[in-house]
Design a protein around this motif. Structure first.
Motif, PDB file in Angstrom:
ATOM      1  N   GLN A   5      11.067  -3.521  -6.886  1.00 53.09           N
ATOM      2  CA  GLN A   5      10.553  -2.742  -5.763  1.00 53.09           C
ATOM      3  C   GLN A   5       9.997  -1.402  -6.239  1.00 53.09           C
ATOM      4  O   GLN A   5       8.926  -0.983  -5.815  1.00 53.09           O
ATOM      5  CB  GLN A   5      11.649  -2.507  -4.723  1.00 53.09           C
ATOM      6  CG  GLN A   5      12.026  -3.748  -3.966  1.00 53.09           C
ATOM      7  CD  GLN A   5      13.213  -3.507  -3.038  1.00 53.09           C
ATOM      8  OE1 GLN A   5      14.006  -2.601  -3.250  1.00 53.09           O
ATOM      9  NE2 GLN A   5      13.322  -4.343  -2.021  1.00 53.09           N
ATOM     10  N   GLN A   9       6.066  -0.152  -6.077  1.00 58.38           N
ATOM     11  CA  GLN A   9       5.701   1.110  -5.445  1.00 58.38           C
ATOM     12  C   GLN A   9       4.961   2.024  -6.414  1.00 58.38           C
ATOM     13  O   GLN A   9       3.963   2.642  -6.061  1.00 58.38           O
ATOM     14  CB  GLN A   9       6.946   1.830  -4.914  1.00 58.38           C
ATOM     15  CG  GLN A   9       7.364   1.410  -3.528  1.00 58.38           C
ATOM     16  CD  GLN A   9       6.281   1.606  -2.509  1.00 58.38           C
ATOM     17  OE1 GLN A   9       5.769   0.647  -1.964  1.00 58.38           O
ATOM     18  NE2 GLN A   9       5.895   2.826  -2.242  1.00 58.38           N
ATOM     19  N   ASP A  63       9.075   8.205  -1.523  1.00 65.29           N
ATOM     20  CA  ASP A  63       7.976   7.241  -1.457  1.00 65.29           C
ATOM     21  C   ASP A  63       8.048   6.219  -2.590  1.00 65.29           C
ATOM     22  O   ASP A  63       7.517   5.122  -2.478  1.00 65.29           O
ATOM     23  CB  ASP A  63       6.623   7.960  -1.508  1.00 65.29           C
ATOM     24  CG  ASP A  63       6.370   8.787  -0.258  1.00 65.29           C
ATOM     25  OD1 ASP A  63       6.935   8.464   0.802  1.00 65.29           O
ATOM     26  OD2 ASP A  63       5.607   9.771  -0.353  1.00 65.29           O
ATOM     27  N   GLN A  66      12.576   3.413  -2.520  1.00 66.31           N
ATOM     28  CA  GLN A  66      12.856   2.944  -1.171  1.00 66.31           C
ATOM     29  C   GLN A  66      14.263   2.377  -1.121  1.00 66.31           C
ATOM     30  O   GLN A  66      14.600   1.470  -1.875  1.00 66.31           O
ATOM     31  CB  GLN A  66      11.844   1.885  -0.750  1.00 66.31           C
ATOM     32  CG  GLN A  66      10.444   2.452  -0.626  1.00 66.31           C
ATOM     33  CD  GLN A  66       9.449   1.399  -0.206  1.00 66.31           C
ATOM     34  OE1 GLN A  66       9.654   0.205  -0.421  1.00 66.31           O
ATOM     35  NE2 GLN A  66       8.372   1.825   0.394  1.00 66.31           N
ATOM     36  N   GLU A  76       9.858  -4.889   8.540  1.00 67.64           N
ATOM     37  CA  GLU A  76       8.867  -5.391   7.587  1.00 67.64           C
ATOM     38  C   GLU A  76       8.696  -6.895   7.730  1.00 67.64           C
ATOM     39  O   GLU A  76       7.579  -7.405   7.737  1.00 67.64           O
ATOM     40  CB  GLU A  76       9.283  -5.038   6.158  1.00 67.64           C
ATOM     41  CG  GLU A  76       8.252  -5.457   5.125  1.00 67.64           C
ATOM     42  CD  GLU A  76       8.642  -5.045   3.728  1.00 67.64           C
ATOM     43  OE1 GLU A  76       9.280  -5.858   3.030  1.00 67.64           O
ATOM     44  OE2 GLU A  76       8.286  -3.923   3.325  1.00 67.64           O
ATOM     45  N   ASP A 111       0.683   1.281   4.781  1.00 71.50           N
ATOM     46  CA  ASP A 111       2.118   1.528   4.889  1.00 71.50           C
ATOM     47  C   ASP A 111       2.916   0.999   3.703  1.00 71.50           C
ATOM     48  O   ASP A 111       3.962   1.541   3.376  1.00 71.50           O
ATOM     49  CB  ASP A 111       2.685   0.910   6.172  1.00 71.50           C
ATOM     50  CG  ASP A 111       2.156   1.603   7.419  1.00 71.50           C
ATOM     51  OD1 ASP A 111       1.466   2.630   7.285  1.00 71.50           O
ATOM     52  OD2 ASP A 111       2.433   1.109   8.528  1.00 71.50           O
ATOM     53  N   SER A 112       2.435  -0.091   3.104  1.00 70.90           N
ATOM     54  CA  SER A 112       3.207  -0.706   2.030  1.00 70.90           C
ATOM     55  C   SER A 112       2.305  -1.621   1.208  1.00 70.90           C
ATOM     56  O   SER A 112       1.423  -2.294   1.761  1.00 70.90           O
ATOM     57  CB  SER A 112       4.355  -1.518   2.639  1.00 70.90           C
ATOM     58  OG  SER A 112       4.941  -2.356   1.687  1.00 70.90           O
TER      59      SER A 112
END
Length: 188
Positions: A5, A9, A63, A66, A76, A111-112
């Motif tokens: 993750q 990011q 940011d 997460q 999500e 957003d992602s």
């Protein structure tokens, strides 16, 4: 899983800022090799490194890091499901198979990186399937026998691929659609 993750990011934020790994390394004084290993998810960065990366990218540490909040994961999952289920409307009304996921993707892609990559995959697949429908219809009108079979096979193929991906999203948050990359390749 946490390394993956963070890696996603970091990669997403770095590309969003238009930086190469080398440029990020120069800004942070973290070696290129370390950044490569972090982005592959093979190492977990130290907090100091995370702070340097966040500062260089001009973002908050949060940011990049997460936390797994069950409510956020649930939200999500719901957005991802909406993105993957919405093309079924196109079975009733033409072109909504593209427009519905396109609307969700445009709304959520910033957003992602997960929304961005899933949205691109769904829309690329739906554009590919729409072109395949056109070819199948042309085959129906021009090729005797085979044209009818081709035309009849497209709809179940589309539905089957969408259903398989819906279950993959629910279980693993992953998707795979065989499609041409009309919107470019995924950032993942």
């Amino acid at each position: 899983m946490k390394n993956v993750q963070f890696a996603e990011q970091l990669t997403y934020q770095r590309k969003l800022k238009g930086l190469s790994q080398e440029q990020l390394a120069e800004k942070t004084k973290v070696t290129v090799r370390t950044i490569q290993r972090i982005e592959k998810g093979s190492v977990s960065p130290h907090l100091r490194t995370v702070k340097l990366l966040a500062a260089a990218l001009d973002i908050e540490v949060d940011d990049l890091m997460q936390l797994n909040d069950p409510r956020e994961e649930s939200i999500e999952t719901k957005w991802l499901l909406l993105m993957h289920v919405s093309p079924f409307v196109g079975l009733v009304l033409p072109f909504l198979n593209i427009l519905c996921p396109l609307f969700v993707w445009v709304h959520k892609r910033e957003d992602s990186p997960v929304y961005d990559s899933h949205g691109r995959a769904v829309i690329n697949f739906q554009i590919t399937m729409t072109l395949l429908y056109v070819l199948a219809f042309a085959a129906l009108l021009t090729i005797q026998g085979f044209g009818f079979l081709f035309f009849i096979a497209v709809l179940p193929f589309n539905a089957a691929i969408m259903l398989v991906n819906i279950f993959a999203v629910i279980r693993h948050r992953k998707c795979y659609y065989p499609a041409f990359p009309f919107l470019g390749i995924n950032h993942r």
